[in-house]
Design a protein around this motif. Sequence first.
Motif, PDB file in Angstrom:
ATOM      1  N   LEU A 128     -10.030   5.515  -4.087  1.00  0.00           N
ATOM      2  CA  LEU A 128      -9.906   4.549  -2.994  1.00  0.00           C
ATOM      3  C   LEU A 128      -9.271   3.244  -3.471  1.00  0.00           C
ATOM      4  CD1 LEU A 128     -13.314   5.176  -1.220  1.00  0.00           C
ATOM      5  CD2 LEU A 128     -11.047   5.644  -0.265  1.00  0.00           C
TER       6      LEU A 128
ATOM      7  N   VAL B 105      -2.549   1.096   6.837  1.00  0.00           N
ATOM      8  CA  VAL B 105      -2.665   2.452   7.392  1.00  0.00           C
ATOM      9  C   VAL B 105      -2.704   2.389   8.909  1.00  0.00           C
ATOM     10  CG1 VAL B 105      -4.143   4.486   7.556  1.00  0.00           C
ATOM     11  CG2 VAL B 105      -3.777   3.395   5.340  1.00  0.00           C
TER      12      VAL B 105
ATOM     13  N   VAL C 167       0.851  -1.183   0.000  1.00  0.00           N
ATOM     14  CA  VAL C 167       0.000   0.000   0.000  1.00  0.00           C
ATOM     15  C   VAL C 167       0.887   1.232   0.000  1.00  0.00           C
ATOM     16  CG1 VAL C 167      -1.668   1.303   1.373  1.00  0.00           C
ATOM     17  CG2 VAL C 167      -1.881  -1.168   1.190  1.00  0.00           C
TER      18      VAL C 167
ATOM     19  N   ALA D  60      -5.568   3.727  -4.068  1.00  0.00           N
ATOM     20  CA  ALA D  60      -4.885   3.850  -2.781  1.00  0.00           C
ATOM     21  C   ALA D  60      -4.843   2.521  -2.022  1.00  0.00           C
ATOM     22  CB  ALA D  60      -5.581   4.912  -1.927  1.00  0.00           C
ATOM     23  N   GLY D  61      -5.510   1.496  -2.541  1.00  0.00           N
ATOM     24  CA  GLY D  61      -5.510   0.196  -1.874  1.00  0.00           C
ATOM     25  C   GLY D  61      -6.496   0.088  -0.738  1.00  0.00           C
ATOM     26  N   LEU D  62      -7.502   0.968  -0.706  1.00  0.00           N
ATOM     27  CA  LEU D  62      -8.473   0.978   0.394  1.00  0.00           C
ATOM     28  C   LEU D  62      -9.819   0.370   0.022  1.00  0.00           C
ATOM     29  CD1 LEU D  62      -7.690   4.549   1.737  1.00  0.00           C
ATOM     30  CD2 LEU D  62      -6.841   2.358   2.606  1.00  0.00           C
TER      31      LEU D  62
ATOM     32  N   LEU E 273       1.306   4.482   1.292  1.00  0.00           N
ATOM     33  CA  LEU E 273       0.733   5.203   2.432  1.00  0.00           C
ATOM     34  C   LEU E 273       0.366   6.637   2.089  1.00  0.00           C
ATOM     35  CD1 LEU E 273       2.699   3.968   5.543  1.00  0.00           C
ATOM     36  CD2 LEU E 273       0.241   3.895   5.191  1.00  0.00           C
TER      37      LEU E 273
ATOM     38  N   ALA F 157      -2.893   6.477   0.313  1.00  0.00           N
ATOM     39  CA  ALA F 157      -3.944   6.070   1.241  1.00  0.00           C
ATOM     40  C   ALA F 157      -4.327   7.206   2.185  1.00  0.00           C
ATOM     41  CB  ALA F 157      -3.498   4.841   2.030  1.00  0.00           C
TER      42      ALA F 157
ATOM     43  N   GLY G  20      -5.498  -2.950   2.915  1.00  0.00           N
ATOM     44  CA  GLY G  20      -5.096  -1.553   2.787  1.00  0.00           C
ATOM     45  C   GLY G  20      -5.316  -0.785   4.074  1.00  0.00           C
ATOM     46  N   LEU G  21      -6.472  -0.989   4.682  1.00  0.00           N
ATOM     47  CA  LEU G  21      -6.741  -0.304   5.953  1.00  0.00           C
ATOM     48  C   LEU G  21      -5.811  -0.795   7.050  1.00  0.00           C
ATOM     49  CD1 LEU G  21     -10.619   0.046   6.075  1.00  0.00           C
ATOM     50  CD2 LEU G  21      -8.925   1.829   5.747  1.00  0.00           C
TER      51      LEU G  21
END
Length: 111
Positions: A56, A83, A7, A59-61, A9, A12, A79-80
């Motif tokens: 999203l 983070v 990810v 960003a990998g979310l 960051l 994200a 992804g979350l």
Amino acid sequence: MGAEAVVDLDLALRALADGNRRAILKVIRGNPQPVGAIAEEVGLSQQTTSHHLGVLRKAGLAVGTREGTRHLFAVDTDGLAAVRSYLDDFWPRKLADLKTAIESREAGDHG
């Protein structure tokens, strides 16, 4: 997103800085939703919602999957987690700093 994916960051965190994107994540965190349902829930047009979903995803979310003819979107927990891991690194140091400050204040009060 697979375990091998990394990810970004910066992407994200920039994605999470937007309130509309955070609202979208709340809608899709429970179960996958189509763009139309997401747009209705957050009060945006489908075009705007699609744009935010693209950010999203990049960003990998969020992830998109096909279910028959429907395109559904869901939170990408990997992804979350990346983070969260980044942010969690701040807490032990902050707690240690807080403990030191309290102990210093207590030592000053008693000395």
